[in-house]
Design a protein around this motif. Sequence first.
Motif, PDB file in Angstrom:
ATOM      1  N   TRP A   1       0.832  -1.210   0.000  1.00  9.46           N
ATOM      2  CA  TRP A   1       0.000   0.000   0.000  1.00  9.46           C
ATOM      3  C   TRP A   1       0.861   1.252   0.000  1.00  9.46           C
ATOM      4  CZ3 TRP A   1      -5.443   0.760   0.280  1.00  9.46           C
ATOM      5  CH2 TRP A   1      -5.846   2.068   0.580  1.00  9.46           C
ATOM      6  N   LEU A   2       1.767   1.349   0.965  1.00  5.88           N
ATOM      7  CA  LEU A   2       2.578   2.564   1.112  1.00  5.88           C
ATOM      8  C   LEU A   2       3.478   2.772  -0.097  1.00  5.88           C
ATOM      9  CD1 LEU A   2       3.588   4.990   2.640  1.00  5.88           C
ATOM     10  CD2 LEU A   2       5.024   3.477   4.042  1.00  5.88           C
ATOM     11  N   TYR A   3       4.124   1.716  -0.565  1.00  5.45           N
ATOM     12  CA  TYR A   3       5.007   1.864  -1.723  1.00  5.45           C
ATOM     13  C   TYR A   3       4.192   2.195  -2.973  1.00  5.45           C
ATOM     14  CZ  TYR A   3       9.211   1.435  -4.486  1.00  5.45           C
ATOM     15  OH  TYR A   3      10.275   1.727  -5.283  1.00  5.45           O
ATOM     16  N   GLY A   4       3.038   1.552  -3.113  1.00  2.70           N
ATOM     17  CA  GLY A   4       2.211   1.799  -4.289  1.00  2.70           C
ATOM     18  C   GLY A   4       1.680   3.218  -4.346  1.00  2.70           C
TER      19      GLY A   4
ATOM     20  N   GLN B   1      10.667   2.419   2.482  1.00  5.15           N
ATOM     21  CA  GLN B   1      11.876   1.635   2.752  1.00  5.15           C
ATOM     22  C   GLN B   1      12.051   1.424   4.252  1.00  5.15           C
ATOM     23  OE1 GLN B   1      13.724   0.072   0.697  1.00  5.15           O
ATOM     24  NE2 GLN B   1      13.603   1.046  -1.305  1.00  5.15           N
ATOM     25  N   SER B   2      11.718   2.450   5.055  1.00  4.95           N
ATOM     26  CA  SER B   2      11.866   2.306   6.506  1.00  4.95           C
ATOM     27  C   SER B   2      10.866   1.302   7.060  1.00  4.95           C
ATOM     28  CB  SER B   2      11.701   3.667   7.194  1.00  4.95           C
ATOM     29  OG  SER B   2      10.363   4.124   7.114  1.00  4.95           O
TER      30      SER B   2
ATOM     31  N   THR C   1       6.729   3.232  11.789  1.00  5.04           N
ATOM     32  CA  THR C   1       7.119   4.024  10.624  1.00  5.04           C
ATOM     33  C   THR C   1       6.357   5.347  10.586  1.00  5.04           C
ATOM     34  OG1 THR C   1       7.569   2.017   9.349  1.00  5.04           O
ATOM     35  CG2 THR C   1       7.226   4.041   8.095  1.00  5.04           C
ATOM     36  N   ASP C   2       7.056   6.424  10.231  1.00  7.88           N
ATOM     37  CA  ASP C   2       6.394   7.714  10.029  1.00  7.88           C
ATOM     38  C   ASP C   2       5.652   7.674   8.694  1.00  7.88           C
ATOM     39  OD1 ASP C   2       7.307   8.836  12.403  1.00  7.88           O
ATOM     40  OD2 ASP C   2       9.191   9.501  11.484  1.00  7.88           O
ATOM     41  N   TRP C   3       4.340   7.686   8.760  1.00  6.79           N
ATOM     42  CA  TRP C   3       3.507   7.562   7.556  1.00  6.79           C
ATOM     43  C   TRP C   3       3.398   8.933   6.893  1.00  6.79           C
ATOM     44  CZ3 TRP C   3       1.823   2.694   6.321  1.00  6.79           C
ATOM     45  CH2 TRP C   3       0.939   2.577   5.257  1.00  6.79           C
ATOM     46  N   PRO C   4       3.664   9.050   5.593  1.00  5.09           N
ATOM     47  CA  PRO C   4       3.538  10.350   4.916  1.00  5.09           C
ATOM     48  C   PRO C   4       2.137  10.926   5.073  1.00  5.09           C
ATOM     49  CG  PRO C   4       4.636   8.740   3.492  1.00  5.09           C
ATOM     50  CD  PRO C   4       4.108   7.980   4.668  1.00  5.09           C
TER      51      PRO C   4
ATOM     52  N   GLN D   1      -4.201   5.949   5.087  1.00  9.26           N
ATOM     53  CA  GLN D   1      -3.986   4.675   5.767  1.00  9.26           C
ATOM     54  C   GLN D   1      -4.678   3.557   4.990  1.00  9.26           C
ATOM     55  OE1 GLN D   1      -2.187   3.952   8.597  1.00  9.26           O
ATOM     56  NE2 GLN D   1      -1.446   6.076   8.643  1.00  9.26           N
ATOM     57  N   PRO D   2      -4.126   2.337   5.046  1.00  7.40           N
ATOM     58  CA  PRO D   2      -4.745   1.214   4.324  1.00  7.40           C
ATOM     59  C   PRO D   2      -6.208   1.019   4.722  1.00  7.40           C
ATOM     60  CG  PRO D   2      -2.559   0.605   5.111  1.00  7.40           C
ATOM     61  CD  PRO D   2      -2.867   1.932   5.713  1.00  7.40           C
ATOM     62  N   THR D   3      -7.029   0.770   3.730  1.00  8.75           N
ATOM     63  CA  THR D   3      -8.455   0.558   3.954  1.00  8.75           C
ATOM     64  C   THR D   3      -9.011  -0.304   2.827  1.00  8.75           C
ATOM     65  OG1 THR D   3     -10.617   1.653   4.139  1.00  8.75           O
ATOM     66  CG2 THR D   3      -9.001   2.709   2.716  1.00  8.75           C
ATOM     67  N   ALA D   4     -10.084  -1.018   3.124  1.00  6.58           N
ATOM     68  CA  ALA D   4     -10.777  -1.776   2.082  1.00  6.58           C
ATOM     69  C   ALA D   4     -11.872  -0.947   1.427  1.00  6.58           C
ATOM     70  CB  ALA D   4     -11.377  -3.045   2.682  1.00  6.58           C
ATOM     71  N   ASP D   5     -12.114   0.250   1.948  1.00  5.72           N
ATOM     72  CA  ASP D   5     -13.186   1.120   1.457  1.00  5.72           C
ATOM     73  C   ASP D   5     -12.650   2.044   0.365  1.00  5.72           C
ATOM     74  OD1 ASP D   5     -15.432   2.650   1.089  1.00  5.72           O
ATOM     75  OD2 ASP D   5     -15.290   3.717   3.009  1.00  5.72           O
ATOM     76  N   ARG D   6     -12.652   1.557  -0.865  1.00  6.54           N
ATOM     77  CA  ARG D   6     -12.126   2.336  -1.993  1.00  6.54           C
ATOM     78  C   ARG D   6     -12.866   3.653  -2.155  1.00  6.54           C
ATOM     79  NH1 ARG D   6     -13.410   3.366  -7.282  1.00  6.54           N
ATOM     80  NH2 ARG D   6     -11.687   3.397  -8.817  1.00  6.54           N
ATOM     81  N   ASP D   7     -14.188   3.599  -2.177  1.00  8.39           N
ATOM     82  CA  ASP D   7     -14.971   4.808  -2.417  1.00  8.39           C
ATOM     83  C   ASP D   7     -14.819   5.823  -1.285  1.00  8.39           C
ATOM     84  OD1 ASP D   7     -15.856   3.754  -4.805  1.00  8.39           O
ATOM     85  OD2 ASP D   7     -17.694   2.926  -3.940  1.00  8.39           O
ATOM     86  N   GLY D   8     -14.529   5.312  -0.092  1.00  5.99           N
ATOM     87  CA  GLY D   8     -14.345   6.193   1.050  1.00  5.99           C
ATOM     88  C   GLY D   8     -13.109   7.056   0.961  1.00  5.99           C
TER      89      GLY D   8
END
Length: 307
Positions: free
Chosen positions: A66-69, A118-119, A129-132, A137-144
């Motif tokens: 998720w984060l890299y993508g 990478q971290s 990890t410090d999230w940009p 944040q990862p979620t399954a709710d695409r439309d959200g």
Amino acid sequence: MTTEPSDQTIILHLLRGAVPERADEISRLWTQYGHAVDVAPSAKGVTMNADASRIQVDTKTIDLFWLYGFSAWHAIEVYAPALVLATMTGISVDQALKIDEARGPFEFEYKQRIASAQSLIAAEQAADTDWPADVPQPTADRDGLGDAQHMTAFDLVALALAFALLHEFQHVRYSVDSSAPATLPEEEIACDTWARDFMTSGLAAYAKDNGHSYAQVHQKRAMGIALAAVTIHAMTPTHAHWGNRQYPPMAERLTAMISGHNLSAGSPFWLFTGCLLIALMRQEGRPLDIIANSNQEMVEMLIDRLR
């Protein structure tokens, strides 16, 4: 009382959703091989592997995709202007990057996002990890997600993760069927090729039935696989990029994942993938004295330069 879906069911639904035209085939293969999905505790490094009885992954590795993508998606805004200028005027990528005076702050932010990803690999837990700030944040709710760019990145991350899991599933099949290639590096390439072909063959009928052109569906799948390629590149330790007894050189894996797509030279896939590869080259401090007449030619030359 509602029952939470099992890890096995969640992964199966992801694969069926990523390759819906083969959903029944995926379910049949899932039942036939009877393997488990083992969600391991998060740990330093990356956890994604398979044997005859299970596919093992941890949630931190899924977070990494998720984060890299979401971070790598921004390669378009950073490098597309220089790539377009280079292919239109016949100058090298290095020359085009120097001309693009607006690139600096965009590239700085891009490198910060990639550094966060990478971290995450080195961290014990995702929370370490410090999230940009501009990556959801990862979620399954695409439309959200509520943002067209984020929803596009969501789709590509889902396809990238599906590709990686299909790669691992092919390891399961080789192990159960005792049909693996002679060496581990050969098996890795074969799993990459199988997963790529599984996700991109037989698309014409699906595209027609859903009101899309074949090119639209194929290029989106191919872009997701290209994103998987650079994510796997990031997951692979630097010392293994040139290959060892277990893994082939990363350039060979990139070729297996990115090449072989029957897409026109004008497809957005080549621009997107070219930007991803330029980003890799810039991260490694490699010269980009490459001159190409099209985005497709540029991608081919960039892969060759990574060897």
